[in-house]
Design an enzyme around this catalytic site. Structure first.
Site, short mmCIF file in Angstrom:
data_model
loop_
_atom_site.label_atom_id
_atom_site.label_comp_id
_atom_site.label_asym_id
_atom_site.label_seq_id
_atom_site.Cartn_x
_atom_site.Cartn_y
_atom_site.Cartn_z
N LYS A 201 0.92 -0.84 -0.09
CA LYS A 201 0.02 -0.21 -0.04
C LYS A 201 1.03 1.13 -0.06
CE LYS A 201 -4.20 -1.45 -0.36
NZ LYS A 201 -4.00 -2.85 -0.57
N THR A 202 0.06 2.10 -0.36
CA THR A 202 0.61 3.59 -0.84
C THR A 202 1.49 4.20 1.28
OG1 THR A 202 -0.83 4.36 -1.86
CG2 THR A 202 0.74 6.01 -0.97
#
Length: 399
Positions: A201-202
């Protein structure tokens, strides 16, 4: 990688690989900030639901603007807990997109409710408001859009649908950290949302972790109890004792302090990481625009309000997708298919009786969409190489 996503193999020498995801270089630079936090965890001997989790919750609340952040052990748990905390339960129906990560629908089941599928918008790949409205029945209690890849769903239109039918809007914002709708962080337009900190994920941890985010005091109180064996009023300093009384059937879904330590360190570099992802996405677009065989590049949908996109995934729709995946794999480039099968056609939902052709836009995306590598450690030259290979595949008739 997570879900029913398919990761291509690689046949090229290790040095020639372009992984679908890596944080090795970035984490090496981050280690001096992580190490003292991890040492603090070890020295204290409190490895779960401790002070670093509380510190992360405060930091994320400040970063997102949320009134409440409740750390849990995965984005999937966060979604199931949020649904229960907003009143979704047995006998209820929840409208969900036909194209999303499996947890969008499975969380509804774990909350005791029934997912009802609706088709998606072809540009944003998110829940289509008109299709959602058509799926509402007298048993519907909530709408659950998922914000995918680089932008939010149409929260304006979905809010109107929710208000029209007196439904709760709950957001699967697991991929959406940094995305905003009219200045409001994703997950906070409706009754609440979630964040996933899966490593890709970011903002990614070194394992599973997640959070519920909400501005609703009661939802936050209930979510906090559900993550900790149903104990209302439990704080991060409380350790579950055998004699503890639980007000509701909860879970053991507390976040580990080790993951909180990593996330606290990485939160300081999140803005830089988001900017880097945007630059890499632009580089892809500049080099793939007009490429034969590439049907669609990521398209940011214009809205009536200001929105903030964040590139978590660079998703393209292409001809001969599976052949392209094999070609790239043979040349050392890893890809992922988001998503191989529409949610209504997953075996777990076979009992609902859906057939091919019911969700044409979701089915089309499943047949031709593929994600190319995109993460802050990715080099500009690697993007160029991937694009050259894509163009060579279609220009050379590699299908």
């Amino acid at each position: 990688m997570e879900q029913a996503a398919t990761v291509s193999g690689f046949l090229a020498p290790q040095g020639a690989r372009v992984p679908f995801f890596s944080q090795a270089a970035g984490f090496t630079e981050l280690w001096p900030r992580v190490e003292p936090l991890l040492r603090e965890v070890v020295d204290r001997g409190k490895f779960s639901h401790g002070p670093l989790v509380a510190a992360l919750e405060r930091a994320l609340a400040s970063w997102t603007g949320a009134r409440h952040v409740i750390g849990v052990n995965s984005g999937t748990d966060a979604l199931a807990i949020l649904l229960r905390a907003t009143g979704v339960g047995p006998g209820a129906e929840v409208v969900v997109p036909a194209f999303s990560f499996f947890a969008t629908a499975s969380a509804v089941v774990h909350a005791g409710a029934r997912p009802v599928f609706a088709d998606v918008d072809p540009l944003s790949h998110a829940l289509d408001p008109d299709a959602a409205a058509a799926a509402v029945t007298r048993r519907t209690r909530a709408l659950l859009p998922a914000h995918l890849f680089c932008q939010t769903a149409d929260l304006g239109a979905l809010t109107e649908v929710a208000e029209r039918y007196a439904l709760t809007l709950v957001e699967d914002s697991a991929e959406a950290i940094g995305m905003r709708w009219d200045g409001v962080h994703a997950g906070l337009v409706g009754a609440g949302g979630v964040l996933s900190f899966f490593p890709t994920k970011t903002l990614g941890a070194l394992g599973d972790a997640g959070a519920v985010i909400t501005d609703d005091d009661r939802v936050a109180e209930t979510a906090a109890a559900l993550r900790h064996h149903g104990r209302f009023g439990a704080t991060v300093d409380d350790f579950p004792a055998i004699s503890t009384e639980s007000a509701v059937p909860g879970l053991n879904s507390k976040m580990d302090d080790i993951q909180a330590a990593v996330l606290l360190a990485k939160l300081g570099t999140l803005d830089t990481a988001i900017t880097r992802r945007a630059r890499l996405a632009l580089r892809y677009t500049e080099r793939l625009v007009g490429c034969p065989g590439v049907r669609r590049l990521p398209t940011l949908v214009r809205r009536d309000v200001d929105t903030t996109p964040v590139f978590y995934v660079y998703l393209v729709e292409v001809d001969h997708r599976d052949s392209l995946v094999r070609y790239l794999a043979a040349h050392g480039v890893e890809t992922e298919v988001y998503y191989p099968r529409p949610l209504p056609l997953q075996p777990a939902f076979a009992h609902l009786g859906h057939r091919r052709g019911e969700f044409p836009r979701a089915e089309k995306a499943c047949a031709c969409a593929v994600a190319l590598p995109l993460y802050p450690d990715l080099a500009d030259d690697d993007v160029d190489r991937v694009c050259e290979l894509v163009r060579a595949f279609y220009g050379g008739g590699g299908a």
